[in-house]
Design a protein around this motif. Structure first.
Motif, mmCIF file in Angstrom:
data_model
loop_
_atom_site.group_PDB
_atom_site.id
_atom_site.type_symbol
_atom_site.label_atom_id
_atom_site.label_comp_id
_atom_site.label_asym_id
_atom_site.label_seq_id
_atom_site.Cartn_x
_atom_site.Cartn_y
_atom_site.Cartn_z
ATOM 1 N N ILE A 1 2.258 35.807 -37.043
ATOM 2 C CA ILE A 1 1.558 35.198 -35.917
ATOM 3 C C ILE A 1 1.838 33.710 -35.992
ATOM 4 N N HIS A 2 2.399 33.156 -34.922
ATOM 5 C CA HIS A 2 2.799 31.749 -34.937
ATOM 6 C C HIS A 2 2.009 30.989 -33.883
ATOM 7 N N GLN A 3 1.264 29.953 -34.303
ATOM 8 C CA GLN A 3 0.451 29.208 -33.362
ATOM 9 C C GLN A 3 0.656 27.698 -33.461
ATOM 10 N N GLU A 4 1.549 27.239 -34.308
ATOM 11 C CA GLU A 4 1.769 25.809 -34.481
ATOM 12 C C GLU A 4 2.430 25.204 -33.250
ATOM 13 N N MET A 5 1.943 24.055 -32.824
ATOM 14 C CA MET A 5 2.546 23.347 -31.702
ATOM 15 C C MET A 5 3.027 21.990 -32.192
ATOM 16 N N PRO A 6 4.334 21.789 -32.387
ATOM 17 C CA PRO A 6 4.825 20.500 -32.858
ATOM 18 C C PRO A 6 4.598 19.409 -31.815
ATOM 19 N N LYS A 7 4.386 18.197 -32.280
ATOM 20 C CA LYS A 7 4.160 17.069 -31.377
ATOM 21 C C LYS A 7 5.190 15.991 -31.677
ATOM 22 N N GLY A 8 5.665 15.327 -30.647
ATOM 23 C CA GLY A 8 6.607 14.235 -30.805
ATOM 24 C C GLY A 8 5.877 12.925 -31.039
ATOM 25 N N ASP A 9 6.657 11.864 -31.202
ATOM 26 C CA ASP A 9 6.047 10.546 -31.360
ATOM 27 C C ASP A 9 5.663 9.992 -29.981
ATOM 28 N N VAL A 10 5.222 8.739 -29.912
ATOM 29 C CA VAL A 10 4.740 8.172 -28.648
ATOM 30 C C VAL A 10 5.843 8.073 -27.594
ATOM 31 N N GLU A 11 7.094 8.099 -28.017
ATOM 32 C CA GLU A 11 8.210 8.051 -27.074
ATOM 33 C C GLU A 11 8.732 9.447 -26.727
ATOM 34 N N GLY A 12 8.083 10.488 -27.234
ATOM 35 C CA GLY A 12 8.462 11.860 -26.922
ATOM 36 C C GLY A 12 9.549 12.443 -27.795
ATOM 37 N N ARG A 13 9.950 11.726 -28.851
ATOM 38 C CA ARG A 13 11.004 12.229 -29.736
ATOM 39 C C ARG A 13 10.419 13.196 -30.757
ATOM 40 N N MET A 14 11.198 14.226 -31.072
ATOM 41 C CA MET A 14 10.812 15.182 -32.103
ATOM 42 C C MET A 14 11.574 14.864 -33.374
ATOM 43 N N HIS A 15 10.910 15.019 -34.504
ATOM 44 C CA HIS A 15 11.561 14.760 -35.783
ATOM 45 C C HIS A 15 11.868 16.052 -36.526
#
Length: 74
Positions: free
Chosen positions: A9-23
């Motif tokens: 079961i996968h529920q994690e939602m990754p978030k980017g930085d303030v400029e919308g970039r993902m790391h």
């Protein structure tokens, strides 16, 4: 959301930085039906380990899995 691999079961939602970039990101593979109950596993892959090619039009492509041209992904 059930993504196979023994009912993960996968529920994690990754978030980017303030400029919308993902790391980072997660890639979930859809396994063939014969492998659906395979025990789940995690595999970290650093950016430097992902093969990169440059197409004829100067597009840069990182090959995560499968092949692109003559380059094969991890």
């Amino acid at each position: 959301m059930d993504d196979g691999g023994e009912g993960i079961i996968h529920q994690e939602m990754p978030k980017g930085d303030v400029e919308g970039r993902m790391h980072g990101f997660q890639l979930w593979a859809n396994l063939p039906s014969a492998l659906k109950m395979t025990p789940p596993r995690y595999q970290e892959v650093k950016a430097a380990e992902i093969p990169q090619i440059t197409d004829d039009d100067a597009t840069h492509v990182r090959v995560i899995c499968g092949t692109s041209g003559e380059r094969e992904g991890r």
